[in-house]
Scaffold this active site. Structure first.
Site, PDB file in Angstrom:
ATOM      1  N   GLU A 166     -86.011 -51.818   1.061  1.00 14.22           N
ATOM      2  CA  GLU A 166     -85.827 -51.057   2.283  1.00 14.22           C
ATOM      3  C   GLU A 166     -86.682 -50.459   3.672  1.00 14.22           C
ATOM      4  O   GLU A 166     -86.478 -50.050   3.905  1.00 14.22           O
ATOM      5  CB  GLU A 166     -84.885 -50.109   2.449  1.00 14.22           C
ATOM      6  CG  GLU A 166     -83.800 -50.631   1.249  1.00 14.22           C
ATOM      7  CD  GLU A 166     -82.324 -51.278   2.052  1.00 14.22           C
ATOM      8  OE1 GLU A 166     -81.507 -50.929   3.297  1.00 14.22           O
ATOM      9  OE2 GLU A 166     -81.285 -51.873   1.416  1.00 14.22           O
ATOM     10  N   HIS A 234     -81.301 -43.646   3.309  1.00 20.79           N
ATOM     11  CA  HIS A 234     -82.123 -43.754   2.842  1.00 20.79           C
ATOM     12  C   HIS A 234     -83.057 -42.297   3.738  1.00 20.79           C
ATOM     13  O   HIS A 234     -82.009 -41.803   3.294  1.00 20.79           O
ATOM     14  CB  HIS A 234     -83.046 -45.145   4.663  1.00 20.79           C
ATOM     15  CG  HIS A 234     -82.677 -46.111   4.714  1.00 20.79           C
ATOM     16  ND1 HIS A 234     -82.419 -46.368   5.626  1.00 20.79           N
ATOM     17  CD2 HIS A 234     -82.485 -47.096   3.591  1.00 20.79           C
ATOM     18  CE1 HIS A 234     -82.137 -47.912   5.287  1.00 20.79           C
ATOM     19  NE2 HIS A 234     -81.881 -48.939   4.349  1.00 20.79           N
ATOM     20  N   CYS A 351     -85.112 -44.609  12.781  1.00 21.84           N
ATOM     21  CA  CYS A 351     -84.804 -46.140  12.199  1.00 21.84           C
ATOM     22  C   CYS A 351     -84.827 -47.030  13.196  1.00 21.84           C
ATOM     23  O   CYS A 351     -85.505 -48.260  12.478  1.00 21.84           O
ATOM     24  CB  CYS A 351     -83.251 -46.104  12.462  1.00 21.84           C
ATOM     25  SG  CYS A 351     -82.154 -45.172  11.099  1.00 21.84           S
TER      26      CYS A 351
HETATM   27  O1  SUG Z   1     -78.766 -50.234   7.779  1.00 22.76           O
HETATM   28  N1  SUG Z   1     -76.375 -49.615  10.291  1.00 22.76           N
HETATM   29  C1  SUG Z   1     -77.720 -49.782   9.429  1.00 22.76           C
HETATM   30  C2  SUG Z   1     -78.220 -48.745   9.771  1.00 22.76           C
HETATM   31  C3  SUG Z   1     -80.103 -47.968   9.231  1.00 22.76           C
HETATM   32  C4  SUG Z   1     -81.273 -47.044   9.982  1.00 22.76           C
HETATM   33  N2  SUG Z   1     -82.364 -46.957   9.201  1.00 22.76           N
HETATM   34  C5  SUG Z   1     -82.852 -46.693   8.914  1.00 22.76           C
HETATM   35  N3  SUG Z   1     -81.934 -45.147   7.712  1.00 22.76           N
HETATM   36  N4  SUG Z   1     -84.074 -46.063   8.871  1.00 22.76           N
HETATM   37  C6  SUG Z   1     -77.775 -49.736   8.103  1.00 22.76           C
HETATM   38  O2  SUG Z   1     -76.873 -48.583   7.338  1.00 22.76           O
HETATM   39  C7  SUG Z   1     -74.076 -50.566  10.001  1.00 22.76           C
HETATM   40  C8  SUG Z   1     -73.892 -52.291  10.754  1.00 22.76           C
HETATM   41  C9  SUG Z   1     -72.292 -52.003  11.180  1.00 22.76           C
HETATM   42  O3  SUG Z   1     -72.147 -50.961  10.475  1.00 22.76           O
HETATM   43  O4  SUG Z   1     -71.484 -52.783  11.955  1.00 22.76           O
HETATM   44  C10 SUG Z   1     -76.300 -50.647   9.689  1.00 22.76           C
HETATM   45  O5  SUG Z   1     -76.208 -51.706   9.103  1.00 22.76           O
END
Ligand code: SUG
Length: 420
Positions: A166, A234, A351
């Site tokens: 990731e 994460h 993020c």
């Molecule tokens: O991968 N949310 C992302 C958020 C990513 C956050 N990034 C870090 N922590 N670096 C994920 O879970 C939600 C999309 C949706 O539900 O429509 C989403 O993909």
């Protein structure tokens, strides 16, 4: 003379930003699944954060949204009109604007850390979530454009999909300064809990090998299963590092004391700021995204923590922050920003950015922000991004046309037609 500085490359929020509830283990995504989204406001909030950080005197980069809807994915899945909820979710995956969270785009090892003295980037395969697994080939294309100078950069394809990766969200770098050789800390999860452990140890080890890192300056650390179970999908939801400072929740790592000791051994002078669960519970840390912050060294040398408004407004978190600021700790300023639209999908300030230590002169200037380019971006977003998306509109031809033409207008404004 090379001028190595940290540059934060923010993902521009794409015009199809929506809440589809696609990420199991990401509590905000689950909670807001099915809500109406506001892509224009979301993208302007993201741009506001970029302007804010640029206003602090920092170099700011940008990454463009990937092409959506992804017709190739829809075709590969044989999807036409969805017949049931599962198919509706698969279709929503092909519309996701998830590349905005560029902390998941790649893992980055700056030049001072690598055997060949180049900055290495490995795109993250993001295999755990179908809507994210589609990102990396387009991400690689964009990274190879932005960091095309192969005397200074090496951009690797994602590691094989049998090992979940990731990217920078599970990677921290510490050192006496950004330009000095760093200690690279890879944080992985173990499968078996209620929620998926998205980062696999073998993916992290592969990235370290690909980047030519010195094993003596790498740590591989297990994330606490309690943190994953509490919604820290994460590591950057519970810890963030910058130069000699690690800012972490006490329950971030499976073996906190062992982790701190290993960091102190590898980096004498490391300062570890631990927030105890008695002050901020894991649940409060996840709900407020206190740790999903940008810990930045300002041009004055002071360290600042750019946090989401949600953290600033959270009573327990605020009390802890007030105490921290009143003490003589290494983090001297706390700067709240409004990224609420992204936050509702589990994406805070950290993020939204990929950190790269490099000489700005070695990067394609089209990926660096200036006031004039920020103004141009603002105009494109205001003129072309949908004001709102109701979940029922996902899949509609009219919305698809709007999303595609909005991205095309952006690429034109940034003179990045190669990404069309
Ligand atoms: O991968 N949310 C992302 C958020 C990513 C956050 N990034 C870090 N922590 N670096 C994920 O879970 C939600 C999309 C949706 O539900 O429509 C989403 O993909």
């Amino acid at each position: 003379m090379s001028n190595l500085v940290e540059i934060n490359f923010d993902g521009i929020v794409g015009p199809s930003h929506n809440y589809a509830g696609l990420s199991l283990g990401n509590l905000a995504s689950a909670k807001h699944g099915g809500s109406v989204s506001y892509p224009r406001a979301a993208a302007l909030q993201g741009l506001g954060k970029m302007r804010h950080n640029m206003g602090l005197g920092l170099t700011q980069g940008l990454l463009c949204p990937l092409p959506r809807p992804n017709h190739g994915l829809l075709a590969a899945l044989g999807l036409g009109q969805p017949a049931d909820e599962t198919e509706r979710r698969l279709r929503a995956a092909a519309w996701s604007a998830s590349s905005m969270w560029s902390a998941n785009a790649a893992t980055v090892s700056p030049a001072p850390d690598t055997a060949d003295g180049r900055c290495h980037l490995t795109a993250a395969n993001l295999v755990t979530m179908p809507h994210r697994a589609q990102e990396w080939p387009d991400t690689v294309r964009q990274l190879r454009l932005a960091f095309a100078d192969t005397t200074h950069f090496a951009v690797h394809d994602a590691v094989p999909a049998c090992f979940g990766d990731e990217g920078a969200a599970n990677h921290m770098r510490m050192g006496t300064s950004h330009a000095a050789p760093g200690l690279e800390i890879f944080v992985y999860g173990r499968t078996g809990g209620a929620f998926p452990a998205r980062q696999h140890e073998q993916a992290s080890r592969a990235v370290a090998r690909l980047h030519g890192l010195d094993p003596a300056r790498c740590l591989f650390v297990e994330q606490s299963p309690d943190a994953i179970a509490a919604g820290a999908f994460h590591n950057d939801v519970v810890a963030v590092a910058n130069e000699r400072v690690l800012f972490t929740h006490e329950q971030a790592f499976a073996d906190p004391e062992g982790t701190y000791a290993a960091i102190r051994t590898a980096l004498p002078g490391a300062e570890i700021v631990v927030v105890p669960a008695s002050a901020v519970s894991l649940a409060d840390a996840v709900a407020s995204y206190l740790f999903n912050a940008q810990l930045l060294t300002l041009p004055t040398g002071e360290m600042a923590l750019v946090i989401p408004l949600e953290a600033w407004e959270h009573p327990a978190v605020r009390a802890w922050l007030d105490g921290m600021l009143a003490s003589n700790g290494p983090i001297r300023r706390v700067l709240p920003v409004d990224v609420r639209q992204s936050m509702a999908n589990g994406g805070g300030p950290a993020c939204l950015r990929l950190r790269i230590v490099a000489d700005p002169a070695t990067i394609d200037p089209r990926f660096l922000l200036s006031d004039a380019r920020a103004d141009a971006l603002e105009k494109v977003i205001t003129d072309h991004w949908p004001q709102q998306i109701n979940p029922g509109e996902i899949g509609s031809d009219a919305l698809a046309r709007m999303v595609i033409s909005a991205r095309a207008a952006l690429l034109e404004a940034l003179d990045l037609g190669e990404l069309a």
